[in-house]
Write a protein that holds these residues in place. Structure first.
Motif, short mmCIF file in Angstrom:
data_model
loop_
_atom_site.label_atom_id
_atom_site.label_comp_id
_atom_site.label_asym_id
_atom_site.label_seq_id
_atom_site.Cartn_x
_atom_site.Cartn_y
_atom_site.Cartn_z
N SER A 46 29.37 63.20 5.68
CA SER A 46 29.64 62.30 4.56
C SER A 46 30.62 61.23 4.98
CB SER A 46 30.21 63.09 3.38
OG SER A 46 31.43 63.69 3.73
N SER A 47 30.36 59.99 4.52
CA SER A 47 31.24 58.87 4.84
C SER A 47 32.35 58.77 3.81
CB SER A 47 30.43 57.56 4.84
OG SER A 47 29.80 57.37 3.59
N PRO A 48 33.55 58.32 4.23
CA PRO A 48 34.66 58.21 3.28
C PRO A 48 34.41 57.13 2.24
CG PRO A 48 35.23 57.24 5.40
CD PRO A 48 33.92 57.94 5.58
N VAL A 49 34.79 57.37 1.01
CA VAL A 49 34.61 56.43 -0.09
C VAL A 49 35.96 56.11 -0.69
CG1 VAL A 49 33.53 56.05 -2.33
CG2 VAL A 49 32.32 57.37 -0.58
N SER A 50 36.21 54.83 -0.90
CA SER A 50 37.47 54.41 -1.50
C SER A 50 37.20 53.36 -2.56
CB SER A 50 38.43 53.85 -0.44
OG SER A 50 37.84 52.74 0.23
N GLY A 51 38.01 53.34 -3.59
CA GLY A 51 37.85 52.36 -4.65
C GLY A 51 38.28 50.97 -4.19
N GLY A 52 37.62 49.95 -4.70
CA GLY A 52 37.95 48.58 -4.36
C GLY A 52 38.50 47.83 -5.54
N LYS A 53 39.03 46.64 -5.28
CA LYS A 53 39.57 45.79 -6.33
C LYS A 53 38.49 44.82 -6.80
CE LYS A 53 44.37 45.99 -4.79
NZ LYS A 53 45.56 45.21 -4.34
N VAL A 81 40.41 47.26 -11.53
CA VAL A 81 39.80 46.11 -12.20
C VAL A 81 40.88 45.27 -12.85
CG1 VAL A 81 38.10 45.35 -13.90
CG2 VAL A 81 37.75 47.49 -12.65
N THR A 82 40.85 43.96 -12.61
CA THR A 82 41.83 43.07 -13.21
C THR A 82 41.17 41.74 -13.53
OG1 THR A 82 44.00 42.03 -12.92
CG2 THR A 82 42.58 42.17 -10.98
N LYS A 83 41.82 41.00 -14.43
CA LYS A 83 41.27 39.70 -14.81
C LYS A 83 41.72 38.59 -13.85
CE LYS A 83 40.74 40.73 -19.72
NZ LYS A 83 41.10 40.36 -21.10
N LEU A 84 42.99 38.60 -13.38
CA LEU A 84 43.44 37.58 -12.43
C LEU A 84 44.80 37.95 -11.88
CD1 LEU A 84 42.53 34.99 -11.15
CD2 LEU A 84 43.76 33.74 -12.91
N SER A 85 44.94 37.89 -10.57
CA SER A 85 46.23 38.07 -9.90
C SER A 85 46.10 37.53 -8.48
CB SER A 85 46.63 39.55 -9.88
OG SER A 85 45.76 40.26 -9.04
N GLU A 86 47.17 37.62 -7.71
CA GLU A 86 47.16 37.07 -6.37
C GLU A 86 46.83 38.13 -5.31
OE1 GLU A 86 50.84 35.12 -5.69
OE2 GLU A 86 50.48 33.57 -7.21
N ALA A 87 46.13 39.16 -5.68
CA ALA A 87 45.75 40.20 -4.74
C ALA A 87 44.41 39.86 -4.10
CB ALA A 87 45.68 41.54 -5.45
N GLU A 88 44.05 40.58 -3.06
CA GLU A 88 42.75 40.42 -2.42
C GLU A 88 41.74 41.31 -3.12
OE1 GLU A 88 42.93 41.06 1.72
OE2 GLU A 88 44.43 39.50 2.08
N PHE A 89 40.54 40.76 -3.35
CA PHE A 89 39.52 41.48 -4.11
C PHE A 89 38.29 41.70 -3.25
CE2 PHE A 89 42.12 39.20 -7.18
CZ PHE A 89 42.40 40.19 -8.09
N ALA A 90 37.51 42.71 -3.66
CA ALA A 90 36.28 43.03 -2.95
C ALA A 90 35.12 42.18 -3.45
CB ALA A 90 35.96 44.51 -3.10
N LEU A 91 35.13 41.84 -4.76
CA LEU A 91 34.05 41.05 -5.33
C LEU A 91 34.48 40.49 -6.68
CD1 LEU A 91 32.58 42.89 -7.82
CD2 LEU A 91 31.88 44.22 -5.84
N VAL A 92 33.65 39.59 -7.20
CA VAL A 92 33.86 39.02 -8.53
C VAL A 92 32.72 39.49 -9.43
CG1 VAL A 92 33.94 36.90 -9.91
CG2 VAL A 92 35.10 36.99 -7.71
N LEU A 93 33.08 40.05 -10.57
CA LEU A 93 32.11 40.47 -11.58
C LEU A 93 32.21 39.53 -12.76
CD1 LEU A 93 30.09 42.56 -12.79
CD2 LEU A 93 32.07 43.83 -13.61
N ARG A 107 34.60 29.78 -4.91
CA ARG A 107 35.86 29.19 -4.45
C ARG A 107 36.67 30.18 -3.61
NH1 ARG A 107 37.40 24.00 -3.55
NH2 ARG A 107 39.67 23.76 -3.71
N LEU A 108 36.66 31.45 -4.02
CA LEU A 108 37.39 32.49 -3.30
C LEU A 108 36.59 33.05 -2.13
CD1 LEU A 108 38.91 34.47 -6.32
CD2 LEU A 108 40.05 32.78 -4.87
#
Length: 223
Positions: A46-53, A81-93, A107-108
């Motif tokens: 099994s491959s490791p799974v981690s939550g993303g931003k 899950v967040t609406k907006l901050s200066e962190a690095e994200f995995a994707l935009v929903l 843009r990002l």
């Protein structure tokens, strides 16, 4: 003669009993080790799974009802899950009913995932998938996939009216913005079509047969 023969029989019987006991002990060891080996194989394979931003750019109103369900499920699965901050994200929903989330994602430079039923241009399928007017009714036309010639003409005229609204009301607002921030050679329609995944809030059960694309994922139970 008989006593010697009797001793041999007893000796053979004792050996058989010892052998049987050894076999039982070996079976118990195997039964104990097998589940451990199985667990070890599963853990190694099994491959490791981690939550993303996930950066969410929602749309208000009834669209938020659907988005809120997805956000809660992402939280349950360990994603931040967040609406907006200066962190690095995995994707935009985002919901493409408006173009803000689309522009932000490009843009990002992040993968773009749509929670979609209606896009700013039209019904979601009409933006991303081939939609022949001869058997794909325009929403609101009250037609089916089996149309007479007059019905096809009606479907075409409704499509033209939809295009006119798009060309003269919607496009004049988005086209200059896309040219200013993404370049003169960028067509903002292409920014919508470049989304990586389309989470379509409907199902073929409620649709007429129509073409689709591999990056459309159908979610039953949504509006």
């Amino acid at each position: 003669m008989y006593p010697e023969h009797h001793q041999v029989v007893l000796g053979t019987s004792a050996v058989l009993r010892v052998t049987f006991v050894d076999l039982q002990s070996t079976e118990k060891q195997i039964l104990t080790i097998c589940p451990l080996l199985t667990l070890a194989v599963l853990l190694c394979s099994s491959s490791p799974v981690s939550g993303g931003k996930v950066l969410v750019f929602p749309v208000d109103g009834s669209h938020w009802v659907n988005m809120n369900i997805i956000i809660k499920e992402l939280h349950i699965r360990g994603h931040e899950v967040t609406k907006l901050s200066e962190a690095e994200f995995a994707l935009v929903l985002t919901d493409p009913a408006f173009g803000g989330g689309v522009f932000l994602g490009h843009r990002l430079g992040l993968p773009l995932v749509f929670n979609v039923r209606w896009a700013i241009q039209s019904e979601g399928h009409n933006v991303i998938a081939p939609s022949p007017l001869s058997y794909i009714p325009i929403p609101g036309s009250e037609l089916t996939d089996k149309m007479t010639f007059k019905q096809r003409v009606k479907n075409f005229l409704i499509y033209v009216i939809t295009c006119i609204q798009f060309w003269y009301i919607i496009e004049p607002n988005y086209k200059p913005f896309a040219h200013r921030y993404f370049g003169k050679d960028v067509n903002y329609m292409e920014l919508f079509q470049a989304a990586d995944v389309w989470l379509m809030r409907n199902d073929f059960t409620f649709e007429f047969p129509r073409p689709t694309t591999p990056n459309i994922v159908y979610m039953s139970g949504f509006q």
